[in-house]
Design a protein around this motif. Structure first.
Motif, mmCIF file in Angstrom:
data_model
loop_
_atom_site.group_PDB
_atom_site.id
_atom_site.type_symbol
_atom_site.label_atom_id
_atom_site.label_comp_id
_atom_site.label_asym_id
_atom_site.label_seq_id
_atom_site.Cartn_x
_atom_site.Cartn_y
_atom_site.Cartn_z
ATOM 1 N N THR A 23 28.857 39.466 34.170
ATOM 2 C CA THR A 23 28.807 40.660 33.325
ATOM 3 C C THR A 23 29.186 41.874 34.162
ATOM 4 N N LYS A 63 30.452 46.247 33.871
ATOM 5 C CA LYS A 63 30.502 47.437 33.036
ATOM 6 C C LYS A 63 31.800 48.157 33.383
ATOM 7 N N HIS A 118 31.914 41.965 44.362
ATOM 8 C CA HIS A 118 31.814 41.018 43.244
ATOM 9 C C HIS A 118 33.173 40.687 42.675
ATOM 10 N N ARG A 119 34.141 40.679 43.516
ATOM 11 C CA ARG A 119 35.514 40.299 43.159
ATOM 12 C C ARG A 119 36.017 41.094 41.962
ATOM 13 N N LEU A 120 35.645 42.366 41.892
ATOM 14 C CA LEU A 120 36.161 43.198 40.804
ATOM 15 C C LEU A 120 37.667 43.371 41.004
ATOM 16 N N ALA A 121 38.404 43.354 39.908
ATOM 17 C CA ALA A 121 39.872 43.322 39.992
ATOM 18 C C ALA A 121 40.451 44.586 40.605
ATOM 19 N N GLU A 122 39.904 45.755 40.205
ATOM 20 C CA GLU A 122 40.603 46.989 40.580
ATOM 21 C C GLU A 122 40.596 47.244 42.091
ATOM 22 N N ALA A 138 36.947 52.798 41.458
ATOM 23 C CA ALA A 138 35.649 52.988 40.776
ATOM 24 C C ALA A 138 35.775 52.971 39.257
ATOM 25 N N LEU A 139 36.447 51.964 38.739
ATOM 26 C CA LEU A 139 36.646 51.857 37.294
ATOM 27 C C LEU A 139 35.649 50.916 36.640
ATOM 28 N N SER A 140 35.093 50.021 37.442
ATOM 29 C CA SER A 140 34.135 49.097 36.849
ATOM 30 C C SER A 140 33.044 48.774 37.853
ATOM 31 N N GLU A 141 31.916 48.323 37.336
ATOM 32 C CA GLU A 141 30.836 47.929 38.224
ATOM 33 C C GLU A 141 30.239 46.604 37.795
ATOM 34 N N TRP A 142 29.723 45.908 38.766
ATOM 35 C CA TRP A 142 29.146 44.591 38.510
ATOM 36 C C TRP A 142 27.748 44.755 37.943
ATOM 37 N N VAL A 143 27.391 43.932 36.983
ATOM 38 C CA VAL A 143 26.044 43.964 36.426
ATOM 39 C C VAL A 143 25.269 42.707 36.806
ATOM 40 N N GLU A 144 25.792 41.544 36.451
ATOM 41 C CA GLU A 144 25.121 40.310 36.868
ATOM 42 C C GLU A 144 26.026 39.092 36.801
#
Ligand SMILES: Cc1cc2nc3c(=O)[nH]c(=O)nc-3n(C[C@H](O)[C@H](O)[C@H](O)COP(=O)(O)OP(=O)(O)OC[C@H]3O[C@@H](n4cnc5c(N)ncnc54)[C@H](O)[C@@H]3O)c2cc1C
Ligand SMILES: Nc1ncnc2c1ncn2[C@@H]1O[C@H](COP(=O)(O)O)[C@@H](O)[C@H]1O
Lengths: 252, 309
Positions: A169, A171, B67-71, B173-179
């Motif tokens: 999940t 945001k 968390h391996r966020l794409a951006e 800083a376009l998205s953040e990990w939640v869980e």
């Protein structure tokens, strides 16, 4: 907020694909074409956002041959408010690459200023899984791919993503590009009255040139072949025989 | 010619099998530099340095990469791209999230799910759920490619590459990990398992899926599922095998209560031996099965589990 939904016209998922004998591609002449299944899910989600009062307009876009207007009519019959057709090819066998599609979509986003773009995770013809991510990069927007849950809340959206390890999940800041996965929702069928109504909804026709996008492919298709067929197997009559065969084959 | 390979790193740990398979494919293209990115990636970097065919490892540690966020991951790769002609990764969900973004930042096409390398510009990839194999030749200056791991053997582990630490790129800083919701399991990982036992809608319920799991455990196998079984809630999403799930090619694949739709076959038809158990003798799964058993799974699976003893 406006929602933009790119929908692709693809070979229907039930059709058994045949490779042309001369290796030039797959045969799309006279086969049933439908909206990419993932895009139906995206259209459904967009309509639900409008029904929930979180969006006020749903705009469907398709890029390809003129016949893609049928796909757009389907989106309109499901409940999209209007549609934009970008004619970029005159032969069904010409597939517009995700990079070019993303560039055209970027131009449309610049014009239409949607708050969210809901695309499919993957087109079931080229199996690229790329357009949403590319559009997101070109716009400098956030991306939430492979969504199985989506909750839009003001200037952010919470996205549950189907990933190799399970579910993640995140945001994302709005505006955002979301690509939808199979389990996000079950798309509705268009009712007959809505199919009739859809014929009167606005459908704008444009060309790739209107947006100044060069759709020349970066990947030349050198050839298309059938995958190797598997050798015919056998039916076994009992579990005992199955165990015996597996032992003979060294599989257990 | 240099290749930058995005290693598969999850929570600081290297996914060795997926990464080593991609190295085998990448080594055909040139000198391989492996990038390990994460909040913690040093240990992964050490592990990647041992993969044969890797000549250098870059370790980028930064909270934004956690968390391996794409951006932020794509921004980092794009910032390194100048030195490489190929930017590649195993075709995991992480790479599919990141690589197209990288490609667009570089104004080149992405070439997804490559199953064969012809030369530095020319690649084979399955299309239409694997019903056709397309050979494509790129005219881009840089090639961004993901490799379908099921078609490449893992590189060995006798390497000793040098490791260099680098910084992250500016975080958009376009998205953040939640869980993360990850089910811990002692079973082998689906895409690297030698044996896979999969259940379909025919299994009928989440409770009955225990039959599939018991057989899998007897065989030391990973558990898979059809889309219908996942949609019905019998199995978690990460067990789905197929066109839009995982692609597996184990030595033995046992399909139980699965009809064999093309979208499912797309994920398993390269398995060495396929066994199908289905009560419908007309089920299309029998067309790809080496050994087909027409039977009720509720009789056949317990019996099979017992007799494999
Ligand atoms: C865009 C798209 C993507 C898709 N991606 C995937 C994918 O990645 N993976 C995937 O698997 N599917 C995928 N599908 C779905 C696919 O088309 C099929 O619907 C699905 O694979 C069917 O699953 P199944 O075989 O379990 O169910 P069914 O087709 O319902 O088959 C159930 C089988 O169980 C048998 N059976 C029932 N009871 C018993 C019993 N007691 N004993 C023995 N046999 C029994 C029946 O004879 C039947 O053959 C996708 C579909 C679309 C449109
Ligand atoms: N030609 C197109 N017209 C409209 N939408 C498209 C087109 N190609 C791709 N898309 C969108 O991008 C998604 C992913 O496609 P792809 O990257 O080709 O796998 C699709 O599900 C559509 O939402």
């Amino acid at each position: 907020m406006k929602v933009l939904v790119p929908v692709k016209r693809v070979i229907d998922y039930n059709v058994k694909v045949r490779v042309k004998a001369d290796g030039s591609g797959v045969d799309l002449a006279n086969v049933k074409m439908s909206m990419n299944p993932f895009d139906e899910i995206a259209v459904e989600q967009a309509i639900r956002l409008r029904e929930a009062g979180k969006a006020d307009e749903v705009v469907a876009v398709s890029i390809g041959v003129k016949q893609s207007q049928e796909t757009l009519r389907t989106a309109l019959a499901m409940g999209a408010d209007r549609a934009i057709l970008v004619i970029a090819a005159d032969d069904v066998h010409t597939d517009i690459e995700p990079l070019a599609v993303a560039k055209i979509l970027k131009a449309i986003v610049d014009e239409e200023q949607p708050g969210i773009v809901l695309a499919g995770k993957q087109a079931i013809d080229n199996d690229m899984n790329a357009t949403g991510q590319m559009l997101s990069a070109l716009l400098g927007w956030s991306q939430g791919t492979f969504a199985s849950e989506l909750d839009v809340d003001g200037d952010s959206a919470t996205v549950t993503r189907e990933v190799d390890g399970g579910l993640q999940t995140i945001k994302v800041k709005m505006p955002a590009i979301i690509t939808v996965d199979l389990r996000l929702n079950e798309p509705r069928y268009a009712s007959l009255p809505n199919i009739m109504k859809a014929k009167k909804k606005p459908l704008d026709e444009k060309t790739a040139a209107d947006y100044g996008v060069d759709v020349t492919p970066r990947l030349e298709i050198v050839g298309t072949t059938e995958p190797e067929a598997r050798a015919a197997g056998i039916k076994v009559g009992s579990v005992d025989e199955l165990v015996e065969k597996l032992k003979e084959a060294g599989a257990v | 010619m240099a290749v930058l390979l995005l290693a598969e790193v999850t929570d600081g740990e290297l996914a060795l099998d997926a990464t080593a398979k991609a190295v085998t494919a990448a080594a055909k293209l040139g000198d391989v530099t492996a990038l390990c990115a994460g909040a913690n990636a040093a240990a992964a970097g050490e592990a990647a340095a041992k993969i044969e065919g890797v000549s250098k490892v870059l370790v980028a540690e930064d909270a934004s990469l956690g968390h391996r966020l794409a951006e932020p991951t794509a921004a980092l790769i794009a910032s390194l791209a100048g030195d490489y002609e190929h930017i590649v990764a195993p075709a995991t969900t992480d790479a599919k999230n990141v690589l197209p973004r990288v490609a667009a930042l570089l104004d080149v096409m992405v070439i997804s799910d490559v199953s064969g390398v012809v030369d530095g510009n020319t690649f084979e990839r399955p299309i239409y759920a694997g019903n056709a194999i397309q050979t494509v030749k790129s005219s881009d200056s840089k090639k961004v490619v993901s490799f379908r791991t099921s078609t490449f053997d893992a590189a060995g582990e006798d390497g000793s590459a040098s490791v260099e630490t680098i910084g992250a790129a500016a975080d958009p800083a376009l998205s953040e990990w939640v869980e993360d919701k990850v089910a811990a399991s002692d079973r082998p990982e689906l895409t690297s398992a030698g044996v896979v036992v999969s259940g379909g809608r025919g299994v009928g319920s989440e409770e009955s899926f225990a039959l599939i799991e018991t057989l899998a455990d007897k065989l030391g196998a990973a558990v898979g599922a059809s889309r219908a079984a996942v949609d019905s809630g019998y199995a978690p999403n990460d067990w789905q095998v197929g066109q839009t799930g995982k692609v597996v090619a184990p030595d033995l694949y046992v399909a139980v209560g699965i009809s064999g739709a093309i979208q499912h076959l797309a994920g398993m038809k390269d398995s060495k031996i396929i066994v199908a158990i289905n009560k419908d003798e007309e089920a299309p799964i029998f067309q790809v099965a080496d050994f087909g058993l027409v039977a009720d799974l509720f009789d056949a699976v317990p019996e099979l589990t017992e007799k494999l003893g």
